[in-house]
Design a protein around this motif. Structure first.
Motif, PDB file in Angstrom:
ATOM      1  N   ASP A 179       0.833  -1.209   0.000  1.00  0.00           N
ATOM      2  CA  ASP A 179       0.000   0.000   0.000  1.00  0.00           C
ATOM      3  C   ASP A 179       0.865   1.256   0.000  1.00  0.00           C
ATOM      4  OD1 ASP A 179      -2.332  -1.511   0.052  1.00  0.00           O
ATOM      5  OD2 ASP A 179      -2.707  -1.177   2.194  1.00  0.00           O
ATOM      6  N   VAL A 180       1.936   1.249   0.773  1.00  0.00           N
ATOM      7  CA  VAL A 180       2.845   2.407   0.811  1.00  0.00           C
ATOM      8  C   VAL A 180       3.478   2.618  -0.556  1.00  0.00           C
ATOM      9  CG1 VAL A 180       5.035   3.246   1.779  1.00  0.00           C
ATOM     10  CG2 VAL A 180       3.263   2.311   3.295  1.00  0.00           C
ATOM     11  N   VAL A 181       3.937   1.551  -1.183  1.00  0.00           N
ATOM     12  CA  VAL A 181       4.529   1.661  -2.521  1.00  0.00           C
ATOM     13  C   VAL A 181       3.489   2.180  -3.514  1.00  0.00           C
ATOM     14  CG1 VAL A 181       5.524   0.351  -4.450  1.00  0.00           C
ATOM     15  CG2 VAL A 181       6.338  -0.043  -2.108  1.00  0.00           C
ATOM     16  N   VAL A 210      -2.979   9.397   0.164  1.00  0.00           N
ATOM     17  CA  VAL A 210      -2.779  10.002   1.486  1.00  0.00           C
ATOM     18  C   VAL A 210      -3.265   9.046   2.573  1.00  0.00           C
ATOM     19  CG1 VAL A 210      -3.503  11.892   3.010  1.00  0.00           C
ATOM     20  CG2 VAL A 210      -2.805  12.370   0.647  1.00  0.00           C
ATOM     21  N   HIS A 211      -4.375   8.394   2.330  1.00  0.00           N
ATOM     22  CA  HIS A 211      -4.893   7.431   3.307  1.00  0.00           C
ATOM     23  C   HIS A 211      -3.867   6.328   3.558  1.00  0.00           C
ATOM     24  CE1 HIS A 211      -7.825   5.095   5.527  1.00  0.00           C
ATOM     25  NE2 HIS A 211      -7.566   4.064   4.743  1.00  0.00           N
ATOM     26  N   TRP A 212      -3.325   5.726   2.490  1.00  0.00           N
ATOM     27  CA  TRP A 212      -2.381   4.617   2.638  1.00  0.00           C
ATOM     28  C   TRP A 212      -1.062   5.066   3.267  1.00  0.00           C
ATOM     29  CZ3 TRP A 212      -3.368   3.123  -3.090  1.00  0.00           C
ATOM     30  CH2 TRP A 212      -4.572   2.411  -3.184  1.00  0.00           C
ATOM     31  N   LEU A 213      -0.591   6.255   2.882  1.00  0.00           N
ATOM     32  CA  LEU A 213       0.721   6.706   3.352  1.00  0.00           C
ATOM     33  C   LEU A 213       0.677   7.349   4.729  1.00  0.00           C
ATOM     34  CD1 LEU A 213       3.710   6.882   2.516  1.00  0.00           C
ATOM     35  CD2 LEU A 213       3.231   9.175   1.649  1.00  0.00           C
ATOM     36  N   VAL A 214      -0.415   8.001   5.067  1.00  0.00           N
ATOM     37  CA  VAL A 214      -0.473   8.752   6.326  1.00  0.00           C
ATOM     38  C   VAL A 214      -1.435   8.101   7.318  1.00  0.00           C
ATOM     39  CG1 VAL A 214      -0.968  10.999   7.365  1.00  0.00           C
ATOM     40  CG2 VAL A 214       0.119  10.889   5.103  1.00  0.00           C
ATOM     41  N   ASP A 215      -2.678   7.954   6.946  1.00  0.00           N
ATOM     42  CA  ASP A 215      -3.694   7.467   7.891  1.00  0.00           C
ATOM     43  C   ASP A 215      -3.433   6.029   8.347  1.00  0.00           C
ATOM     44  OD1 ASP A 215      -4.932   9.913   7.474  1.00  0.00           O
ATOM     45  OD2 ASP A 215      -6.322   9.114   5.979  1.00  0.00           O
ATOM     46  N   ASP A 216      -3.076   5.155   7.411  1.00  0.00           N
ATOM     47  CA  ASP A 216      -2.884   3.743   7.754  1.00  0.00           C
ATOM     48  C   ASP A 216      -1.588   3.482   8.524  1.00  0.00           C
ATOM     49  OD1 ASP A 216      -5.266   3.131   6.541  1.00  0.00           O
ATOM     50  OD2 ASP A 216      -4.379   2.105   4.818  1.00  0.00           O
ATOM     51  N   THR A 217      -0.630   4.377   8.422  1.00  0.00           N
ATOM     52  CA  THR A 217       0.676   4.160   9.048  1.00  0.00           C
ATOM     53  C   THR A 217       0.898   4.989  10.304  1.00  0.00           C
ATOM     54  OG1 THR A 217       1.685   5.919   7.750  1.00  0.00           O
ATOM     55  CG2 THR A 217       1.751   3.662   6.803  1.00  0.00           C
ATOM     56  N   PHE A 218       0.103   6.033  10.473  1.00  0.00           N
ATOM     57  CA  PHE A 218       0.259   6.987  11.581  1.00  0.00           C
ATOM     58  C   PHE A 218       1.586   7.742  11.501  1.00  0.00           C
ATOM     59  CE2 PHE A 218      -2.637   3.691  13.083  1.00  0.00           C
ATOM     60  CZ  PHE A 218      -3.735   4.462  13.411  1.00  0.00           C
ATOM     61  N   TRP A 219       2.165   7.820  10.302  1.00  0.00           N
ATOM     62  CA  TRP A 219       3.447   8.510  10.138  1.00  0.00           C
ATOM     63  C   TRP A 219       3.323  10.019  10.272  1.00  0.00           C
ATOM     64  CZ3 TRP A 219       5.134   5.008   5.530  1.00  0.00           C
ATOM     65  CH2 TRP A 219       5.653   3.807   6.033  1.00  0.00           C
ATOM     66  N   SER A 233       7.489   8.584  13.852  1.00  0.00           N
ATOM     67  CA  SER A 233       8.516   8.440  12.827  1.00  0.00           C
ATOM     68  C   SER A 233       8.377   7.119  12.075  1.00  0.00           C
ATOM     69  CB  SER A 233       9.895   8.495  13.485  1.00  0.00           C
ATOM     70  OG  SER A 233      10.900   8.188  12.541  1.00  0.00           O
ATOM     71  N   PRO A 234       8.631   7.145  10.771  1.00  0.00           N
ATOM     72  CA  PRO A 234       8.664   5.895  10.015  1.00  0.00           C
ATOM     73  C   PRO A 234       9.726   4.912  10.526  1.00  0.00           C
ATOM     74  CG  PRO A 234       8.475   7.755   8.524  1.00  0.00           C
ATOM     75  CD  PRO A 234       8.730   8.324   9.892  1.00  0.00           C
ATOM     76  N   VAL A 235      10.725   5.412  11.225  1.00  0.00           N
ATOM     77  CA  VAL A 235      11.756   4.534  11.798  1.00  0.00           C
ATOM     78  C   VAL A 235      11.113   3.458  12.672  1.00  0.00           C
ATOM     79  CG1 VAL A 235      13.724   4.479  13.393  1.00  0.00           C
ATOM     80  CG2 VAL A 235      13.571   6.270  11.654  1.00  0.00           C
ATOM     81  N   ALA A 236      10.005   3.785  13.322  1.00  0.00           N
ATOM     82  CA  ALA A 236       9.323   2.824  14.189  1.00  0.00           C
ATOM     83  C   ALA A 236       8.808   1.614  13.413  1.00  0.00           C
ATOM     84  CB  ALA A 236       8.159   3.499  14.918  1.00  0.00           C
ATOM     85  N   ASP A 237       8.702   1.722  12.098  1.00  0.00           N
ATOM     86  CA  ASP A 237       8.171   0.634  11.282  1.00  0.00           C
ATOM     87  C   ASP A 237       9.233  -0.124  10.497  1.00  0.00           C
ATOM     88  OD1 ASP A 237       5.366   0.497  11.874  1.00  0.00           O
ATOM     89  OD2 ASP A 237       5.206   2.477  10.965  1.00  0.00           O
ATOM     90  N   ILE A 238      10.501   0.048  10.868  1.00  0.00           N
ATOM     91  CA  ILE A 238      11.544  -0.784  10.262  1.00  0.00           C
ATOM     92  C   ILE A 238      11.315  -2.214  10.742  1.00  0.00           C
ATOM     93  CG2 ILE A 238      14.018  -1.294  10.183  1.00  0.00           C
ATOM     94  CD1 ILE A 238      14.480   1.762  10.421  1.00  0.00           C
ATOM     95  N   GLY A 239      11.184  -3.106   9.781  1.00  0.00           N
ATOM     96  CA  GLY A 239      10.900  -4.508  10.093  1.00  0.00           C
ATOM     97  C   GLY A 239       9.434  -4.864   9.945  1.00  0.00           C
ATOM     98  N   THR A 240       8.553  -3.892  10.085  1.00  0.00           N
ATOM     99  CA  THR A 240       7.135  -4.180   9.873  1.00  0.00           C
ATOM    100  C   THR A 240       6.697  -3.758   8.478  1.00  0.00           C
ATOM    101  OG1 THR A 240       6.493  -2.111  10.938  1.00  0.00           O
ATOM    102  CG2 THR A 240       6.457  -4.100  12.302  1.00  0.00           C
ATOM    103  N   ILE A 241       7.044  -2.512   8.100  1.00  0.00           N
ATOM    104  CA  ILE A 241       6.686  -1.993   6.775  1.00  0.00           C
ATOM    105  C   ILE A 241       7.937  -1.656   5.962  1.00  0.00           C
ATOM    106  CG2 ILE A 241       5.493  -0.145   5.530  1.00  0.00           C
ATOM    107  CD1 ILE A 241       3.646   0.154   7.963  1.00  0.00           C
ATOM    108  N   LEU A 242       8.944  -1.167   6.634  1.00  0.00           N
ATOM    109  CA  LEU A 242      10.153  -0.698   5.976  1.00  0.00           C
ATOM    110  C   LEU A 242      11.333  -1.609   6.278  1.00  0.00           C
ATOM    111  CD1 LEU A 242       9.672   3.084   6.805  1.00  0.00           C
ATOM    112  CD2 LEU A 242       9.041   1.877   4.698  1.00  0.00           C
TER     113      LEU A 242
END
Length: 141
Positions: free
Chosen positions: A12-14, A38-47, A51-60
């Motif tokens: 979804d992010v891609v 915007v929904h996929w990149l912001v709302d679904d991730t809470f970025w 920080s997106p760093v919190a999702d290293i290993g889950t999404i990134l």
């Protein structure tokens, strides 16, 4: 080795990055559009809240990907904050910072689809033409 725990969310992010990179003012758009991106990149991730760093290993896969997402979110958030949630798509797409959004999104999409972190161009061990980046959930590390 880093494994992506949420490959569907990563997809979804891609997809969101692809949409943001491709949107053009006054062009007819189909689904997905700006709202979905915007929904996929912001709302679904809470970025927008962490920080997106919190999702290293889950999404990134690594800090480079997190940095690329942050580089996209910064101008995107500025545009969204300035225009609010109900402006017409063309208002966002003609905003002076939209080109920055589109370029950052294209760069981030390229990074997220370029293969495993250690096989990206400019990294030791990079393989030219290095295979299908979507064929595995393991991002070798």
């Amino acid at each position: 080795m880093t494994t992506i725990a949420w490959p569907d969310r990563r997809a979804d992010v891609v997809a969101a990055l692809s949409v943001l990179a491709a949107l053009r003012p006054h062009a007819r758009t189909s689904w997905p559009g700006l709202t979905e991106a915007v929904h996929w990149l912001v709302d679904d991730t809470f970025w927008d809240q962490r920080s997106p760093v919190a999702d290293i290993g889950t999404i990134l896969g690594d800090a480079d990907e997190a940095d690329a997402i942050t580089a996209t979110l910064e101008p995107l958030s500025a545009v969204l904050d300035e225009l609010g949630p109900t402006a017409a798509d063309d208002d966002y797409l003609t905003h002076p910072r939209w080109r920055e959004v589109a370029h950052a999104a294209a760069d981030a999409r390229h990074l997220l689809t370029a293969g495993t972190p250690e096989h990206r161009p400019g990294r030791p061990g990079h393989r030219a033409g290095g295979g299908d980046p979507d064929s595995t959930l393991d991002l070798g590390k």
